[in-house]
Design a protein around this motif. Structure first.
Motif, PDB file in Angstrom:
ATOM      1  N   UNK A  27     -41.609  60.195  12.355  1.00  0.00           N
ATOM      2  CA  UNK A  27     -42.661  60.205  11.343  1.00  0.00           C
ATOM      3  C   UNK A  27     -43.969  59.727  11.951  1.00  0.00           C
ATOM      4  N   UNK A  28     -45.087  59.967  11.261  1.00  0.00           N
ATOM      5  CA  UNK A  28     -46.372  59.493  11.787  1.00  0.00           C
ATOM      6  C   UNK A  28     -46.404  57.971  11.914  1.00  0.00           C
ATOM      7  N   UNK A  29     -46.985  57.498  12.985  1.00  0.00           N
ATOM      8  CA  UNK A  29     -47.119  56.060  13.192  1.00  0.00           C
ATOM      9  C   UNK A  29     -48.116  55.475  12.197  1.00  0.00           C
ATOM     10  N   UNK A  30     -48.098  54.163  11.972  1.00  0.00           N
ATOM     11  CA  UNK A  30     -49.096  53.536  11.103  1.00  0.00           C
ATOM     12  C   UNK A  30     -50.508  53.809  11.616  1.00  0.00           C
ATOM     13  N   UNK A  31     -51.426  53.972  10.709  1.00  0.00           N
ATOM     14  CA  UNK A  31     -52.800  54.304  11.067  1.00  0.00           C
ATOM     15  C   UNK A  31     -53.460  53.134  11.784  1.00  0.00           C
ATOM     16  N   UNK A  32     -54.103  53.423  12.922  1.00  0.00           N
ATOM     17  CA  UNK A  32     -54.896  52.424  13.634  1.00  0.00           C
ATOM     18  C   UNK A  32     -56.350  52.546  13.200  1.00  0.00           C
ATOM     19  N   UNK A  33     -57.066  51.413  13.199  1.00  0.00           N
ATOM     20  CA  UNK A  33     -58.459  51.409  12.770  1.00  0.00           C
ATOM     21  C   UNK A  33     -59.370  50.959  13.914  1.00  0.00           C
ATOM     22  N   UNK A  34     -60.511  51.614  14.039  1.00  0.00           N
ATOM     23  CA  UNK A  34     -61.469  51.292  15.087  1.00  0.00           C
ATOM     24  C   UNK A  34     -61.924  49.844  15.003  1.00  0.00           C
ATOM     25  N   UNK A  35     -62.026  49.328  13.790  1.00  0.00           N
ATOM     26  CA  UNK A  35     -62.510  47.963  13.591  1.00  0.00           C
ATOM     27  C   UNK A  35     -61.578  46.909  14.188  1.00  0.00           C
ATOM     28  N   UNK A  36     -60.363  47.304  14.547  1.00  0.00           N
ATOM     29  CA  UNK A  36     -59.412  46.374  15.148  1.00  0.00           C
ATOM     30  C   UNK A  36     -59.729  46.105  16.616  1.00  0.00           C
ATOM     31  N   UNK A  37     -60.647  46.865  17.188  1.00  0.00           N
ATOM     32  CA  UNK A  37     -60.932  46.778  18.613  1.00  0.00           C
ATOM     33  C   UNK A  37     -62.412  46.472  18.852  1.00  0.00           C
ATOM     34  N   UNK A  38     -62.669  45.498  19.709  1.00  0.00           N
ATOM     35  CA  UNK A  38     -64.041  45.114  20.038  1.00  0.00           C
ATOM     36  C   UNK A  38     -64.633  45.997  21.125  1.00  0.00           C
ATOM     37  N   UNK A  39     -63.781  46.726  21.834  1.00  0.00           N
ATOM     38  CA  UNK A  39     -64.200  47.700  22.826  1.00  0.00           C
ATOM     39  C   UNK A  39     -63.133  48.785  22.863  1.00  0.00           C
ATOM     40  N   UNK A  40     -63.390  49.833  23.617  1.00  0.00           N
ATOM     41  CA  UNK A  40     -62.434  50.939  23.659  1.00  0.00           C
ATOM     42  C   UNK A  40     -61.083  50.446  24.172  1.00  0.00           C
ATOM     43  N   UNK A  41     -60.015  50.629  23.418  1.00  0.00           N
ATOM     44  CA  UNK A  41     -58.707  50.135  23.847  1.00  0.00           C
ATOM     45  C   UNK A  41     -58.160  50.942  25.014  1.00  0.00           C
ATOM     46  N   UNK A  42     -57.339  50.282  25.814  1.00  0.00           N
ATOM     47  CA  UNK A  42     -56.625  50.949  26.890  1.00  0.00           C
ATOM     48  C   UNK A  42     -55.138  50.898  26.587  1.00  0.00           C
ATOM     49  N   UNK A  43     -54.453  51.982  26.935  1.00  0.00           N
ATOM     50  CA  UNK A  43     -53.033  52.073  26.684  1.00  0.00           C
ATOM     51  C   UNK A  43     -52.310  52.433  27.976  1.00  0.00           C
ATOM     52  N   UNK A  44     -51.032  52.092  28.050  1.00  0.00           N
ATOM     53  CA  UNK A  44     -50.293  52.354  29.281  1.00  0.00           C
ATOM     54  C   UNK A  44     -50.116  53.854  29.521  1.00  0.00           C
ATOM     55  N   UNK A  45     -50.355  54.667  28.501  1.00  0.00           N
ATOM     56  CA  UNK A  45     -50.203  56.110  28.629  1.00  0.00           C
ATOM     57  C   UNK A  45     -51.553  56.818  28.695  1.00  0.00           C
TER      58      UNK A  45
END
Length: 378
Positions: A27-45
């Protein structure tokens, strides 16, 4: 680029739930919000891209694919997925791309709001461009931007001599043919740019997007409004919600809309362009979510993936302060506007680097050309 604690974690790309018969359904993952990040997030993928497109085969000896430039070869992915279509995104792909903000992914979007439009996009015909009959096998392209460097350039005939000509946004042609040519093969836009250009450039005689027979349209899915635009466009209906509510998209394509010649850029391609070629330090700042390459930059890289040789005209150069903002400004010279969402200086340096590496040929003015083409003060 800095990260947050959330972004550093090994976030699962799958969200599962058990159905009534015991099967596990993703199923779709929970929605992420831009406001949760102070800069562009980095992911292991972050270095994962959809690369299911076979490399474009060419017999052109001068093809940029044959470049031996180490920096370019290291960054260039010849089989990157260029176009979004109904079979290109499954739930795993949706969840992966939901970690990235627009236009690079689906952060803050609901699954149905996007996929209702995506499911209407037929699998596109590829490659986008093929060699002209009787040619030496090379696909020669010109990409034409709107920079004032073309004002008085008299580059129109040279531009039109290419096999294919790419243009974007407010591609004003009538009255400026001597400087910018009149042929358009590929027109790249967003829902905002195609509508706003009609208003902004009206005073310069702009009444329609290019309307060449057989023209290819390419949409950059910049935001959610582009998906509502796309859904209405394919169905031949009015937009029912959002910024373009009650607009009829098909009226903006000068009668040349054809679903078989309409393409939508894939989010992975857009992110690849940013991360591998135009990674701006502004992504570390609080307005990170606004920062993205220009439509012209995306168009130029599309050409690099679909052509053998690419000549760029009307792009920002080191001496940009000598020229008006747009080539349509014949009598008044306004300074180049540096909007906060684009890193123009980074793009300028990138075009210069690609030019010096002989990946592209960037049109630049000599002092004598500049003096001859400079608009006079009122």
């Amino acid at each position: 680029m800095s990260t947050t604690a959330l972004a550093k974690t090994d976030v699962s790309l799958k969200t599962n739930e058990t159905s009534s018969n015991g099967a596990v359904a993703e199923t779709p993952m929970p929605v992420l919000f831009k406001s949760s990040f102070k800069s562009a997030p980095q992911w292991i993928f972050d270095n994962v891209y959809n690369q299911d497109t076979p490399s474009r085969q060419t017999t052109c000896a001068q093809s940029l694919q044959n470049s031996q430039d180490d920096s370019f070869r290291k960054s260039f992915l010849p089989n990157i997925r260029l176009f979004l279509h109904k079979d290109s995104i499954n739930m795993s792909e949706w969840n992966r791309l939901s970690h990235y903000n627009n236009p690079f992914g689906f952060m803050e979007y609901n699954y149905s709001d996007v996929m209702n439009a995506v499911k209407l996009i037929p699998k596109p015909k590829e490659p986008l461009l093929v060699p002209k009959p009787g040619s030496d096998g090379c696909v020669r392209c010109a990409v034409v931007g709107a920079s004032g460097i073309l004002n008085g350039s008299r580059m129109g005939t040279e531009i039109d001599s290419h096999d294919y000509v790419f243009r974007m946004n407010g591609a004003v042609i009538t009255g400026y043919e001597e400087d910018v040519g009149e042929k358009t093969s590929v027109y790249v836009h967003t829902a905002h740019s195609i509508t706003a250009s009609m208003k902004f450039f009206k005073i310069y005689g702009y009444t329609s997007v290019p309307k060449d027979e057989g023209i290819i349209h390419v949409l950059i899915p910049e935001g959610l409004c582009d998906f509502t635009w796309l859904q209405a466009l394919i169905r031949g209906e009015r937009v029912t919600t959002g910024r373009h509510k009650n607009t009829v998209p098909r009226t903006f394509y000068a009668g040349r809309y054809n679903v078989s010649r309409f393409y939508v850029l894939h989010q992975d391609f857009l992110r690849y362009v940013r991360d591998r070629f135009l990674l701006s330090p502004h992504l570390n700042e609080s307005h990170w979510a606004l920062v993205r390459p220009t439509n012209g930059a995306f168009t130029l890289f599309l050409a690099l993936h679909t052509c053998d040789t690419v000549n760029a005209y009307g792009f920002i150069t080191e001496d940009y302060e000598k020229y008006p903002n747009y080539y349509v400004e014949k009598s008044v010279k306004t300074p180049v506007t540096m909007y906060i969402n684009h890193d123009y200086i980074l793009e300028m340096k990138t075009w210069q680097k690609l030019h010096q590496s002989k990946i592209i040929k960037l049109y630049q003015r000599t002092d004598s050309e500049t003096e001859a083409g400079q608009p006079k003060s009122p």
